[in-house]
Design a protein around this motif. Structure first.
Motif, PDB file in Angstrom:
ATOM      1  N   GLN A  44     -16.740  91.437 109.803  1.00  0.00           N
ATOM      2  CA  GLN A  44     -15.812  92.494 109.419  1.00  0.00           C
ATOM      3  C   GLN A  44     -16.264  93.202 108.151  1.00  0.00           C
ATOM      4  N   SER A  45     -16.714  92.427 107.164  1.00  0.00           N
ATOM      5  CA  SER A  45     -17.148  93.020 105.895  1.00  0.00           C
ATOM      6  C   SER A  45     -18.395  93.883 106.081  1.00  0.00           C
ATOM      7  N   VAL A  46     -19.381  93.374 106.824  1.00  0.00           N
ATOM      8  CA  VAL A  46     -20.608  94.128 107.043  1.00  0.00           C
ATOM      9  C   VAL A  46     -20.329  95.372 107.883  1.00  0.00           C
ATOM     10  N   HIS A  47     -19.490  95.216 108.911  1.00  0.00           N
ATOM     11  CA  HIS A  47     -19.144  96.362 109.764  1.00  0.00           C
ATOM     12  C   HIS A  47     -18.439  97.451 108.952  1.00  0.00           C
ATOM     13  N   HIS A  48     -17.540  97.043 108.061  1.00  0.00           N
ATOM     14  CA  HIS A  48     -16.822  98.027 107.239  1.00  0.00           C
ATOM     15  C   HIS A  48     -17.768  98.706 106.248  1.00  0.00           C
ATOM     16  N   TYR A  49     -18.715  97.945 105.711  1.00  0.00           N
ATOM     17  CA  TYR A  49     -19.690  98.537 104.784  1.00  0.00           C
ATOM     18  C   TYR A  49     -20.536  99.587 105.498  1.00  0.00           C
ATOM     19  N   LYS A  50     -20.904  99.310 106.756  1.00  0.00           N
ATOM     20  CA  LYS A  50     -21.666 100.298 107.532  1.00  0.00           C
ATOM     21  C   LYS A  50     -20.850 101.570 107.747  1.00  0.00           C
ATOM     22  N   MET A  51     -19.570 101.412 108.038  1.00  0.00           N
ATOM     23  CA  MET A  51     -18.705 102.579 108.245  1.00  0.00           C
ATOM     24  C   MET A  51     -18.626 103.419 106.972  1.00  0.00           C
ATOM     25  N   ILE A  52     -18.540 102.742 105.822  1.00  0.00           N
ATOM     26  CA  ILE A  52     -18.470 103.462 104.556  1.00  0.00           C
ATOM     27  C   ILE A  52     -19.778 104.205 104.289  1.00  0.00           C
ATOM     28  N   LEU A  53     -20.916 103.569 104.571  1.00  0.00           N
ATOM     29  CA  LEU A  53     -22.198 104.230 104.380  1.00  0.00           C
ATOM     30  C   LEU A  53     -22.335 105.460 105.265  1.00  0.00           C
ATOM     31  N   ARG A  54     -21.826 105.382 106.477  1.00  0.00           N
ATOM     32  CA  ARG A  54     -21.834 106.568 107.350  1.00  0.00           C
ATOM     33  C   ARG A  54     -20.996 107.679 106.729  1.00  0.00           C
ATOM     34  N   ASN A  55     -19.868 107.300 106.154  1.00  0.00           N
ATOM     35  CA  ASN A  55     -18.993 108.285 105.523  1.00  0.00           C
ATOM     36  C   ASN A  55     -19.677 108.936 104.325  1.00  0.00           C
ATOM     37  N   VAL A  56     -20.436 108.137 103.570  1.00  0.00           N
ATOM     38  CA  VAL A  56     -21.091 108.640 102.363  1.00  0.00           C
ATOM     39  C   VAL A  56     -22.297 109.505 102.695  1.00  0.00           C
ATOM     40  N   PHE A  57     -23.134 109.051 103.643  1.00  0.00           N
ATOM     41  CA  PHE A  57     -24.419 109.714 103.871  1.00  0.00           C
ATOM     42  C   PHE A  57     -24.434 110.690 105.049  1.00  0.00           C
ATOM     43  N   GLU A  58     -23.443 110.613 105.936  1.00  0.00           N
ATOM     44  CA  GLU A  58     -23.438 111.504 107.095  1.00  0.00           C
ATOM     45  C   GLU A  58     -22.445 112.643 106.953  1.00  0.00           C
ATOM     46  N   GLN A  59     -21.393 112.436 106.161  1.00  0.00           N
ATOM     47  CA  GLN A  59     -20.376 113.461 105.985  1.00  0.00           C
ATOM     48  C   GLN A  59     -20.745 114.366 104.817  1.00  0.00           C
ATOM     49  N   THR A  60     -20.057 115.510 104.731  1.00  0.00           N
ATOM     50  CA  THR A  60     -20.218 116.370 103.558  1.00  0.00           C
ATOM     51  C   THR A  60     -19.774 115.601 102.321  1.00  0.00           C
ATOM     52  N   PRO A  61     -20.457 115.765 101.178  1.00  0.00           N
ATOM     53  CA  PRO A  61     -20.115 114.991  99.974  1.00  0.00           C
ATOM     54  C   PRO A  61     -18.677 115.166  99.508  1.00  0.00           C
ATOM     55  N   VAL A  62     -18.025 116.254  99.926  1.00  0.00           N
ATOM     56  CA  VAL A  62     -16.649 116.495  99.476  1.00  0.00           C
ATOM     57  C   VAL A  62     -15.706 115.424 100.009  1.00  0.00           C
ATOM     58  N   ILE A  63     -15.993 114.883 101.214  1.00  0.00           N
ATOM     59  CA  ILE A  63     -15.072 113.941 101.848  1.00  0.00           C
ATOM     60  C   ILE A  63     -14.925 112.651 101.047  1.00  0.00           C
ATOM     61  N   PRO A  64     -16.012 111.932 100.738  1.00  0.00           N
ATOM     62  CA  PRO A  64     -15.815 110.716  99.931  1.00  0.00           C
ATOM     63  C   PRO A  64     -15.414 111.005  98.489  1.00  0.00           C
ATOM     64  N   GLN A  65     -15.580 112.251  98.036  1.00  0.00           N
ATOM     65  CA  GLN A  65     -15.190 112.596  96.672  1.00  0.00           C
ATOM     66  C   GLN A  65     -13.718 113.004  96.580  1.00  0.00           C
ATOM     67  N   THR A  66     -13.000 112.977  97.688  1.00  0.00           N
ATOM     68  CA  THR A  66     -11.617 113.439  97.731  1.00  0.00           C
ATOM     69  C   THR A  66     -10.661 112.267  97.910  1.00  0.00           C
ATOM     70  N   THR A  67      -9.676 112.192  97.031  1.00  0.00           N
ATOM     71  CA  THR A  67      -8.622 111.196  97.133  1.00  0.00           C
ATOM     72  C   THR A  67      -7.291 111.910  97.328  1.00  0.00           C
ATOM     73  N   LYS A  68      -6.258 111.125  97.606  1.00  0.00           N
ATOM     74  CA  LYS A  68      -4.915 111.678  97.731  1.00  0.00           C
ATOM     75  C   LYS A  68      -4.064 111.193  96.575  1.00  0.00           C
ATOM     76  N   SER A  69      -3.330 112.123  95.979  1.00  0.00           N
ATOM     77  CA  SER A  69      -2.454 111.773  94.869  1.00  0.00           C
ATOM     78  C   SER A  69      -1.211 111.072  95.395  1.00  0.00           C
ATOM     79  N   SER A  70      -0.366 110.637  94.462  1.00  0.00           N
ATOM     80  CA  SER A  70       0.876 109.968  94.860  1.00  0.00           C
ATOM     81  C   SER A  70       1.791 110.880  95.659  1.00  0.00           C
TER      82      SER A  70
END
Length: 519
Positions: A44-70
């Motif tokens: 589970q941990s390794v699979h989730h890390y792979k998903m995060i890496l896809r999000n970081v390196f395959e998506q536009t940089p704006v996506i992982p740089q964006t959070t949601k406020s309260s």
């Protein structure tokens, strides 16, 4: 008990990287506990890390740089965000500790580099298993050693072609400590700290930096003697293009003011401490004349120019005056270089209301006092053809790319014989991120359910802070400037690392915010 073998419909079992001589098996003891609980937990941990890496390196940089406020609004950050390894949350650096303690989640992934952060160690950790996945993802775009049509040996990942990859280089290099990056102090030439702090804020302004380093002012072709813009161009070149970390002597800029015949610059030709805000205005005016239409912006008028100073600092205010007799409305628009916020009146009101001698204010309260609340005035109404009582509302019609704010700490109060200067030491807290939408004309024209795009276009990140320390006549100026993700304190020729708490705890005099869409 043997582990259930993987089937074609189930994910492959995650394998930990085999130990190598002289290399740790795990990044830290906490990662070891994470990956040693059970095979399912490791998967589970390794699979989730792979998903995060896809999000970081395959998506536009704006996506992982964006959070949601309260409130559920998206906030795009200039600095790295952190993607939780144990859930789907993306949090800012400030929210990371809160999220980790609330959920007992201790591992996060940097949204830019994909590196692993351990909250218990409070540091980035190098885990062989996870780092191998990160390197493969950057180098080949896949986590497997197999590339389409042929096998690749592990050594090929580190061939020259892979090492030449811009993605690999940008993610695995750090700036050399000796690299010229603008981190230089400026020598005090005799009570010139008020100039040094403004020059540092200009040097670390990305719009001005790009203009001068991009040959925006062709100094080689300039024929104007003692041109201040040429002196600025030389300073930017010395700070960013020359490998030198020694202090800088701003002799050319100082002489530009000293030689000038302008009446407004006479006060600067002394050995007495001057006002940093006045120097900022003088410097901006001079650079506008050298790079723009040459016309001096008139106070209270709407001035349009396409020079770098107007593109960087200038905005527009709108004043709406409503006659209380006939209801007639008059609108006036004027340009502004900076916003000056009074503290004395608001401090007295707060003292009277709370009974505290030294009340604390917020920057938002000061802005609201000027650009949300209306005040009474008397003006000559054209419809009534006479002087009438009216209400005046002032709002920001157009926001600048870099918002300069002065907190009016120096007041001249009428004494028995003359006007005595005094300093207002009221604490004014200010944020790293500022939403200017409530103070704009657009906020009044629409309801409070404005679109996210409108709100984001009015969001600013703190860029630099000018602080006055001490008394009004014997004080000293220092400044804080942000360079990439790190804050630095500039005290004349001394440069020191600073924390965010150091910056936010400072008694600000000038604040410079840059619109977030540019960062």
């Amino acid at each position: 008990m043997t582990t259930r073998p993987a089937t074609p419909l189930s994910p492959k079992q995650a394998r930990l990287k085999s130990p190598a001589p002289g290399m740790p098996t795990f990044g830290c003891e906490h990662v070891q506990r994470l990956l040693s609980q059970s095979q399912d937990h490791t998967n589970q941990s390794v699979h989730h890390y792979k998903m995060i890496l896809r999000n970081v390196f395959e998506q536009t940089p704006v996506i992982p740089q964006t959070t949601k406020s309260s409130k559920g609004r998206p906030n795009t950050s200039l600095t790295s965000n952190y993607l939780c390894l144990q859930c789907s949350s993306i949090v800012s650096e400030e929210e990371r500790l809160v999220h980790g303690n609330a959920k007992s989640h201790r591992f996060f992934v940097d949204s830019r580099s994909g590196t692993l952060y351990c909250q218990i160690c409070d540091d980035l950790v190098w885990d062989p298993t996870l780092e191998d996945l990160r390197v493969r993802k950057m180098g080949t775009g896949t986590f497997s050693t197999l590339c389409p049509g042929r096998k690749r040996k592990h050594e090929e990942l580190f061939s020259d072609s892979f090492k030449d990859s811009p993605l690999y280089i940008s993610s695995n290099t750090t700036t050399a400590s000796c690299k010229a990056s603008g981190l230089r102090g400026i020598y005090n030439a005799g009570a010139t700290c008020y100039q040094n702090v403004v020059l540092q804020s200009f040097l670390h302004n990305p719009l001005l930096r790009n203009f001068y380093l991009g040959d925006g002012h062709p100094s080689n072709d300039c024929t104007l003697p003692n041109c201040l813009s040429c002196a600025m161009d030389d300073m930017f070149q010395d700070f960013y293009a020359v490998e030198n970390t020694n202090g800088f002597t701003a002799a050319s800029i100082l002489s530009g003011f000293w030689i000038s015949e302008k009446k407004a610059f006479e006060n600067l030709v002394t050995t007495k401490e001057q006002d940093a805000h006045e120097f900022f205005q003088f410097l901006a005016e001079e650079l506008h004349e050298r790079n723009g239409d040459g016309k001096r912006p008139e106070t209270g008028s709407e001035h349009s120019c396409n020079c770098i100073i107007h593109q960087t600092f200038y905005g527009k205010l709108q004043s709406t005056t409503t006659c209380q007799n006939c209801g007639g409305v008059t609108n006036a628009v004027q340009s502004f270089l900076d916003l000056s916020l009074g503290l004395d009146h608001l401090t007295q009101k707060r003292t009277k209301k709370t009974g505290t001698k030294k009340p604390a204010l917020t920057l938002q309260e000061c802005l609201e006092e000027e650009y949300v609340k209306s005040d009474k005035c008397e003006y000559r109404c054209h419809k009534c053809s006479s002087a009438q009582q009216a209400r005046r509302d002032t709002s920001i019609r157009r926001l600048p790319n870099v918002l300069a704010i002065q907190l009016k700490r120096f007041e001249y109060k009428q004494g028995r014989h003359d006007r005595a200067p005094s300093k207002i030491d009221t604490t004014v807290s200010f944020p790293l991120q500022l939403n200017m939408l409530p103070y704009t004309s657009r906020a009044r024209a629409s309801d409070t359910r404005e679109s996210y795009d409108l709100a984001r276009s009015c969001t600013y990140d703190l860029l630099s802070v000018v602080v006055h320390v001490g008394e009004i006549d014997t004080g000293h100026y220092v400044s804080y400037c942000r360079v990439a993700d790190q804050w630095f304190k500039f005290n004349d020729h001394k440069v020191e690392l600073a924390s965010k708490s150091d910056v936010l705890g400072a008694q600000a005099y000038l604040l410079f915010y840059i619109v977030q869409s540019l960062t």
